[in-house]
Design an enzyme around this catalytic site. Structure first.
Site, mmCIF file in Angstrom:
data_model
loop_
_atom_site.group_PDB
_atom_site.id
_atom_site.type_symbol
_atom_site.label_atom_id
_atom_site.label_comp_id
_atom_site.label_asym_id
_atom_site.label_seq_id
_atom_site.Cartn_x
_atom_site.Cartn_y
_atom_site.Cartn_z
ATOM 1 N N ARG A 1 0.847 -1.221 0.000
ATOM 2 C CA ARG A 1 0.000 0.000 0.000
ATOM 3 C C ARG A 1 0.871 1.254 0.000
ATOM 4 O O ARG A 1 0.593 2.226 0.708
ATOM 5 C CB ARG A 1 -0.933 0.040 1.214
ATOM 6 C CG ARG A 1 -1.920 -1.069 1.288
ATOM 7 C CD ARG A 1 -2.919 -1.027 0.127
ATOM 8 N NE ARG A 1 -3.888 -2.103 0.284
ATOM 9 C CZ ARG A 1 -3.675 -3.345 -0.137
ATOM 10 N NH1 ARG A 1 -2.563 -3.648 -0.796
ATOM 11 N NH2 ARG A 1 -4.577 -4.269 0.041
ATOM 12 N N GLU B 1 -5.027 3.948 6.170
ATOM 13 C CA GLU B 1 -4.762 3.723 4.746
ATOM 14 C C GLU B 1 -5.467 4.832 3.943
ATOM 15 O O GLU B 1 -5.027 5.233 2.864
ATOM 16 C CB GLU B 1 -5.321 2.343 4.363
ATOM 17 C CG GLU B 1 -5.096 1.974 2.921
ATOM 18 C CD GLU B 1 -5.618 0.583 2.588
ATOM 19 O OE1 GLU B 1 -5.307 -0.375 3.315
ATOM 20 O OE2 GLU B 1 -6.335 0.472 1.578
ATOM 21 N N SER C 1 -10.919 -0.564 3.512
ATOM 22 C CA SER C 1 -10.101 -0.739 4.726
ATOM 23 C C SER C 1 -9.640 0.624 5.227
ATOM 24 O O SER C 1 -8.981 1.358 4.484
ATOM 25 C CB SER C 1 -8.865 -1.568 4.414
ATOM 26 O OG SER C 1 -9.255 -2.763 3.802
HETATM 27 C C1 LIG Z 1 -15.495 -0.496 -0.736
HETATM 28 C C2 LIG Z 1 -14.024 -0.208 -0.973
HETATM 29 C C3 LIG Z 1 -13.141 -1.256 -1.125
HETATM 30 C C4 LIG Z 1 -11.782 -1.014 -1.350
HETATM 31 N N1 LIG Z 1 -10.948 -2.090 -1.507
HETATM 32 C C5 LIG Z 1 -9.636 -1.882 -1.733
HETATM 33 C C6 LIG Z 1 -8.744 -3.004 -1.925
HETATM 34 O O1 LIG Z 1 -9.155 -4.146 -1.914
HETATM 35 N N2 LIG Z 1 -7.429 -2.735 -2.135
HETATM 36 C C7 LIG Z 1 -6.952 -1.465 -2.175
HETATM 37 O O2 LIG Z 1 -5.735 -1.318 -2.368
HETATM 38 N N3 LIG Z 1 -7.757 -0.392 -2.007
HETATM 39 C C8 LIG Z 1 -9.082 -0.565 -1.788
HETATM 40 N N4 LIG Z 1 -9.910 0.498 -1.601
HETATM 41 C C9 LIG Z 1 -9.333 1.866 -1.613
HETATM 42 C C10 LIG Z 1 -9.454 2.613 -2.969
HETATM 43 O O3 LIG Z 1 -10.302 1.939 -3.829
HETATM 44 C C11 LIG Z 1 -8.098 2.807 -3.633
HETATM 45 O O4 LIG Z 1 -7.203 3.444 -2.781
HETATM 46 C C12 LIG Z 1 -8.202 3.597 -4.949
HETATM 47 O O5 LIG Z 1 -6.997 3.501 -5.667
HETATM 48 C C13 LIG Z 1 -8.515 5.077 -4.704
HETATM 49 O O6 LIG Z 1 -8.748 5.686 -5.949
HETATM 50 P P1 LIG Z 1 -9.613 6.987 -6.119
HETATM 51 O O7 LIG Z 1 -9.517 7.387 -7.547
HETATM 52 O O8 LIG Z 1 -10.971 6.808 -5.579
HETATM 53 O O9 LIG Z 1 -8.773 8.006 -5.186
HETATM 54 P P2 LIG Z 1 -9.256 9.361 -4.464
HETATM 55 O O10 LIG Z 1 -9.947 8.974 -3.192
HETATM 56 O O11 LIG Z 1 -10.004 10.238 -5.407
HETATM 57 O O12 LIG Z 1 -7.858 10.042 -4.126
HETATM 58 C C14 LIG Z 1 -6.984 9.496 -3.176
HETATM 59 C C15 LIG Z 1 -5.742 10.415 -3.048
HETATM 60 O O13 LIG Z 1 -4.989 10.403 -4.261
HETATM 61 C C16 LIG Z 1 -4.838 11.735 -4.805
HETATM 62 N N5 LIG Z 1 -4.984 11.580 -6.269
HETATM 63 C C17 LIG Z 1 -6.101 11.159 -6.937
HETATM 64 N N6 LIG Z 1 -5.821 11.019 -8.245
HETATM 65 C C18 LIG Z 1 -4.518 11.380 -8.417
HETATM 66 C C19 LIG Z 1 -3.647 11.442 -9.552
HETATM 67 N N7 LIG Z 1 -4.057 11.109 -10.763
HETATM 68 N N8 LIG Z 1 -2.370 11.841 -9.333
HETATM 69 C C20 LIG Z 1 -1.930 12.177 -8.109
HETATM 70 N N9 LIG Z 1 -2.707 12.133 -6.999
HETATM 71 C C21 LIG Z 1 -3.982 11.729 -7.149
HETATM 72 C C22 LIG Z 1 -5.974 12.537 -4.174
HETATM 73 O O14 LIG Z 1 -5.623 13.923 -4.106
HETATM 74 C C23 LIG Z 1 -6.081 11.896 -2.803
HETATM 75 O O15 LIG Z 1 -5.128 12.418 -1.925
HETATM 76 C C24 LIG Z 1 -11.285 0.313 -1.397
HETATM 77 C C25 LIG Z 1 -12.188 1.388 -1.245
HETATM 78 C C26 LIG Z 1 -13.557 1.130 -1.040
HETATM 79 C C27 LIG Z 1 -14.502 2.271 -0.899
#
Ligand SMILES: Cc1cc2nc3c(=O)[nH]c(=O)nc-3n(C[C@H](O)[C@H](O)[C@H](O)COP(=O)(O)OP(=O)(O)OC[C@H]3O[C@@H](n4cnc5c(N)ncnc54)[C@H](O)[C@@H]3O)c2cc1C
Length: 335
Positions: A160, A331, A235
């Site tokens: 992570r 996380e 998580s």
């Molecule tokens: C139900 C559920 C289950 C999940 N299961 C998992 C799992 O099994 N494994 C896992 O690893 N994660 C899991 N996650 C966490 C999540 O899905 C991941 O961390 C995902 O990659 C986040 O992506 P996002 O686009 O929604 O990020 P956001 O929440 O939109 O952004 C997260 C951070 O990244 C920054 N950011 C966004 N895009 C960029 C970019 N292009 N460049 C630079 N910075 C950026 C934002 O400013 C913020 O600080 C889960 C989440 C949920 C809700």
């Protein structure tokens, strides 16, 4: 570019927290992104909003990165290289790969969020991480507006973790990710968690990547709350990694403590188990709570504020530290 004022972010974060963006812009091309970064000093990049806990209104310009495109850039006899734009949805990309019989990301089915965010925490599930199939990525350097290519090695991936969470935090915006996937001879990974028993249930002896994906989807749907039904960010805490010596001490009181061996000297303990042992599973404090089936997932029962959820998270961290002398790290990004 249409900059909107006072936009509610409730539908832009999976916790469903109702905070406002003072200014909000939807960006659909690389050039628009460059233009907006050139003129704005303070901004916040928003992807799918699935790894965020928003505790206050956002004063900076919120840039919703919504760039689309999936392109095949190279092919060999057994590999295909696919470049995907940052704003593409992760799970939709996984389904597209399965439909086209491209292997490598099937275990990562149903993870929410966007492509551009996936490398930041090296998303992982069921024995596979993004780093296993990522070839390279392109990112825009905020200070210089230059585009830089990072190889898989340059990203310094860990559990992570990546360079974008450390030295390069907030220095680059990831604009596209290139994957190296398999075309014919897939390396299936069915050994982790309940995948094998899910395959057995369906009498599947020679699974395809679609079978693995379906198994992962079924397991996830049975275990994890759907953010459309109850707000959450997956998580909330990382699984802590402790020394073998500390783990042996823990086993004196908890001989059945679940664990995974990381290396000769390191053991990973499931954070959900620690939270459960402290009696938080299923607990509710107003509308902020801990999920009843999965203690690692904090939930918004409806009207919780980000601050209320963060207070609960800190209470859990403090209780776990006092009981086990183990520090739980979030996380989720706390904003
Ligand atoms: C139900 C559920 C289950 C999940 N299961 C998992 C799992 O099994 N494994 C896992 O690893 N994660 C899991 N996650 C966490 C999540 O899905 C991941 O961390 C995902 O990659 C986040 O992506 P996002 O686009 O929604 O990020 P956001 O929440 O939109 O952004 C997260 C951070 O990244 C920054 N950011 C966004 N895009 C960029 C970019 N292009 N460049 C630079 N910075 C950026 C934002 O400013 C913020 O600080 C889960 C989440 C949920 C809700």
């Amino acid at each position: 570019m249409d900059v909107q004022q006072n936009i509610s972010l409730k539908s832009f974060n999976t916790f469903g927290i109702d905070v406002k963006a003072r200014r909000f812009v939807d960006i659909t091309s690389f050039n628009e992104l460059k233009d907006v970064i050139r003129s704005e000093k303070l901004f916040f990049i928003l992807g799918g909003g699935s790894n965020l806990l928003l505790t206050k209104d956002i004063d900076e310009l919120v840039i919703h990165l919504n760039t689309k495109g999936i392109d095949i850039v190279q092919e060999t006899s057994n590999n295909i290289f696919i470049k995907v734009q940052a704003g593409e949805n992760w799970h939709e990309f996984v389904l597209w790969c399965i439909e086209n019989n491209y292997g490598g990301v099937e275990n990562l089915s149903l993870i929410p969020g966007n492509i551009g965010t996936a490398p930041i925490q090296n998303i992982g599930a069921y024995g596979v991480e993004l780093k296993d199939s990522m070839h390279s990525l392109e990112a825009l350097e905020i200070d210089t507006l230059n585009t830089k290519t990072f190889t898989n090695k340059n990203c310094e991936f860990g559990y992570r973790n990546s360079v974008f969470k450390n030295e390069l935090r907030r220095k680059f915006i990831i604009t596209s990710v290139t994957f190296k996937l398999t075309k014919n001879t897939h390396k299936l990974n069915s050994s982790y968690g309940a995948i094998q028993s899910e395959l057995d249930k369906g009498n599947i002896i020679n699974p395809t990547i679609k079978d693995i994906s379906n198994a992962v989807i079924a397991i996830r749907q049975s275990k994890l709350p759907d953010p459309k039904e109850i707000g959450n960010s997956g998580s909330f805490f990382k699984n802590p990694i402790i020394s073998t010596t500390d783990f042996k001490n823990l086993q004196k009181t908890y001989p059945d403590a679940p664990h995974y061996i990381v290396s000769k000297n390191e053991i990973k303990v499931p954070a959900g188990w620690l939270v459960e042992q402290c009696g938080f599973k299923g607990k509710r404090f107003g509308d902020a709570g801990v999920h009843k089936k999965q203690a690692l997932v904090l939930v918004n029962h409806g009207q919780a504020t980000g601050e209320e959820i963060w207070n609960l998270a800190q209470k859990i961290q403090k209780t776990v530290l006092e009981k086990f002398e183990i520090q739980l790290d979030a996380e989720v990004n706390i904003i």
